[in-house]
Design a protein around this motif. Sequence first.
Motif, mmCIF file in Angstrom:
data_model
loop_
_atom_site.group_PDB
_atom_site.id
_atom_site.type_symbol
_atom_site.label_atom_id
_atom_site.label_comp_id
_atom_site.label_asym_id
_atom_site.label_seq_id
_atom_site.Cartn_x
_atom_site.Cartn_y
_atom_site.Cartn_z
ATOM 1 N N GLY A 96 -5.434 3.561 4.207
ATOM 2 C CA GLY A 96 -6.780 4.016 3.865
ATOM 3 C C GLY A 96 -7.738 2.850 3.680
ATOM 4 O O GLY A 96 -7.378 1.686 3.908
ATOM 5 N N ALA B 224 0.879 -1.173 0.000
ATOM 6 C CA ALA B 224 0.000 0.000 0.000
ATOM 7 C C ALA B 224 0.912 1.217 0.000
ATOM 8 O O ALA B 224 1.299 1.719 1.053
ATOM 9 C CB ALA B 224 -0.889 -0.011 1.241
ATOM 10 N N GLU B 225 1.286 1.647 -1.192
ATOM 11 C CA GLU B 225 2.201 2.779 -1.291
ATOM 12 C C GLU B 225 2.130 3.409 -2.675
ATOM 13 O O GLU B 225 1.657 2.803 -3.634
ATOM 14 C CB GLU B 225 3.646 2.335 -1.014
ATOM 15 C CG GLU B 225 4.214 1.433 -2.094
ATOM 16 C CD GLU B 225 5.616 0.932 -1.793
ATOM 17 O OE1 GLU B 225 6.024 0.992 -0.620
ATOM 18 O OE2 GLU B 225 6.286 0.467 -2.721
ATOM 19 N N ASP B 226 2.642 4.623 -2.757
ATOM 20 C CA ASP B 226 2.703 5.314 -4.037
ATOM 21 C C ASP B 226 3.748 4.615 -4.921
ATOM 22 O O ASP B 226 4.867 4.386 -4.475
ATOM 23 C CB ASP B 226 3.105 6.774 -3.796
ATOM 24 C CG ASP B 226 3.087 7.589 -5.075
ATOM 25 O OD1 ASP B 226 2.169 8.401 -5.224
ATOM 26 O OD2 ASP B 226 4.000 7.405 -5.922
ATOM 27 N N ILE C 38 -6.979 2.812 -2.200
ATOM 28 C CA ILE C 38 -5.621 3.143 -1.770
ATOM 29 C C ILE C 38 -4.686 3.009 -2.977
ATOM 30 O O ILE C 38 -5.036 2.381 -3.969
ATOM 31 C CB ILE C 38 -5.109 2.207 -0.639
ATOM 32 C CG1 ILE C 38 -5.146 0.743 -1.103
ATOM 33 C CG2 ILE C 38 -5.892 2.403 0.646
ATOM 34 C CD1 ILE C 38 -4.342 -0.190 -0.228
ATOM 35 N N LYS C 39 -3.519 3.625 -2.840
ATOM 36 C CA LYS C 39 -2.526 3.465 -3.907
ATOM 37 C C LYS C 39 -1.716 2.200 -3.630
ATOM 38 O O LYS C 39 -1.485 1.839 -2.484
ATOM 39 C CB LYS C 39 -1.588 4.678 -3.931
ATOM 40 C CG LYS C 39 -2.237 5.909 -4.533
ATOM 41 C CD LYS C 39 -1.230 7.014 -4.737
ATOM 42 C CE LYS C 39 -1.223 7.956 -3.558
ATOM 43 N NZ LYS C 39 -0.395 9.139 -3.764
ATOM 44 N N THR C 40 -1.304 1.530 -4.693
ATOM 45 C CA THR C 40 -0.431 0.370 -4.513
ATOM 46 C C THR C 40 0.719 0.447 -5.509
ATOM 47 O O THR C 40 0.704 1.252 -6.438
ATOM 48 C CB THR C 40 -1.161 -0.975 -4.762
ATOM 49 O OG1 THR C 40 -1.396 -1.103 -6.167
ATOM 50 C CG2 THR C 40 -2.460 -1.072 -3.996
ATOM 51 N N SER D 243 -0.212 14.755 5.715
ATOM 52 C CA SER D 243 -0.453 14.283 4.354
ATOM 53 C C SER D 243 -0.966 12.848 4.340
ATOM 54 O O SER D 243 -1.409 12.350 3.321
ATOM 55 C CB SER D 243 0.842 14.375 3.542
ATOM 56 O OG SER D 243 1.874 13.658 4.190
ATOM 57 N N MET D 244 -0.885 12.181 5.504
ATOM 58 C CA MET D 244 -1.436 10.822 5.597
ATOM 59 C C MET D 244 -1.648 10.474 7.065
ATOM 60 O O MET D 244 -1.148 11.171 7.949
ATOM 61 C CB MET D 244 -0.488 9.817 4.950
ATOM 62 C CG MET D 244 0.828 9.648 5.673
ATOM 63 S SD MET D 244 1.865 8.447 4.852
ATOM 64 C CE MET D 244 2.167 9.273 3.303
ATOM 65 N N GLU E 270 -5.265 11.830 8.021
ATOM 66 C CA GLU E 270 -4.945 12.655 6.866
ATOM 67 C C GLU E 270 -5.799 13.924 6.910
ATOM 68 O O GLU E 270 -7.002 13.858 7.153
ATOM 69 C CB GLU E 270 -5.238 11.865 5.576
ATOM 70 C CG GLU E 270 -4.849 12.621 4.323
ATOM 71 C CD GLU E 270 -5.098 11.823 3.059
ATOM 72 O OE1 GLU E 270 -5.301 10.606 3.144
ATOM 73 O OE2 GLU E 270 -5.085 12.443 1.971
ATOM 74 N N SER F 193 0.529 4.451 1.732
ATOM 75 C CA SER F 193 -0.806 4.911 1.368
ATOM 76 C C SER F 193 -1.853 4.134 2.168
ATOM 77 O O SER F 193 -2.545 3.274 1.629
ATOM 78 C CB SER F 193 -1.014 4.725 -0.133
ATOM 79 O OG SER F 193 -2.335 5.049 -0.499
#
Lengths: 450, 70
Positions: free
Chosen positions: A352, A341-343, A414-416, B7-8, B62, A350
């Motif tokens: 969420g 779970a990350e950019d 979420i970003k992955t 930011s998070m 966030e 990331s």
Amino acid sequence: MFAKILIANRGEIAVRVIRTCKKLGIQTVAIYSEADADSLHVKLADEAHLIGKPRVSESYLNIEKIIEVAKATKAEAIHPGYGLLSENPQFARRCEEEGIVFIGPKADVIAKMGSKIEARKTMETAGVPIVPGIAFPLQDVEEAVKTAEAIGYPIMLKASAGGGGIGMQIVRDEDELRKAFAGNQKRAASFFGDGAMYLEKYIANPRHIEIQLLADKHGNCIYLWERECSIQRRHQKVVEEAPSPFLDEKTRRKMGEAAVKAAKHIGYTNAGTIEFLVDEQKNFYFLEMNTRLQVEHPVTEEITGLDLVEEQLRVAAGEPLRYRQEHIRRDGHAIEVRIYAEDPKTFLPSPGKITVFGLPQGEYVRNETAVQSGMTVTPFYDPMIAKLITKGNDRQEAIKRMLAALENYQIEGIKTNIPMLKEVLSHPAFQAGDTTTNFVEKHLQTTTTK
Amino acid sequence: MSQVVASMAGSVWKIVVAVGDQVEEGQDVIILESMKMEIPIAAESSGVVKQINVQEGDFVNEGDVLLELE
């Protein structure tokens, strides 16, 4: 065999261990923090116990609380998974003291391999190659020249107090060494107040290749081939595969035999992994030993047909190994990717809520995860939320199936790192097996923060 | 006046400024910890730290306002 065990972990690995326990008819006890009340491992275990607040220091790392739950539930053994308490010698010792079987090696073996210097010394004694170098400061430039001659160029000149690359320089011959020595010594002295210098052999474009071991309590130890894990970001593995596209049979056997020798030397029991750095000439050097099950163990399971968690449980229960070295097969090629779970560009976390989650299916696709639609990925734990494994008759087929599976991976909210994984798997250098530990920096457009 | 927001989601690992400090645009003012990683949070504009709304160890979501500048 045990009737009941406690799993001192969370996420996909807790779910993975429960699956094998169900197969073997072993009852499972899960533990969880307040943040994990809705987690899959809590639902799948036969019983689950809340052990504390979300922060790991107040839950999954609370040794006494975990021991208390194990005793109260009459669990005979504890599976530590990976991370968390899995390589904590104190936890293993407390289990030993309480008469609970720790599913892993003895506490003193964990402690020995946990110290870098101690591990390096132990491996050297066992006859396992380590990165050639010295463990004492050099007197002067003449001693440096003499030592470098003995090790062989190129050499990495290092300041003992160094950090952040300061006082560190690659030197390719005596001339460069003479020029670099005084300057770096001065720089180290002014930056760190200590000008002590060391030498180590410089390994250019290394690969990270590790050997999976399995050892019982009766002195038997075998190796289950290698895994190559060179593709990393922030020094963490992202893509793993077995077999390595780089090794030949001779090197493979040499590495396996060296690992077995090392494990026997230290009295290792249960599943363990010896990590090596391999240079361009296929020389290999001990990096570290992981005294636990690895995240990437599924690729070994896919090519050998073994269930490593089952073997761990059997060995921990005192059974002798069921296989000899010559029984271990190696069939096809398996690749695992870690879904974080990350950019995908900055590698920043990331957390969420996951609004949509759909896994790719297929005969050659394996999913390991504890995540479901509607679940929230909290910021308290590791960003790895799932693993995806594919198998093929050869590497090319495994890659093709992985790319197709990634294409069908549905995750929203979420970003992955899935876009980054696709980039790696479809890159010509990866497809050619040109996998070195600097792959991500060398070939991908990223904006790594540190 | 401007605000520095998270930011998070994560916990406040370190607050590197104090009330009354002059900070520059782009300077890290708070470091969050999220998913076992340190996340530096920078001021988006220069100013003097007027108020800090969080303490080290606090959990933030966030968008939460961490501190205010003027």
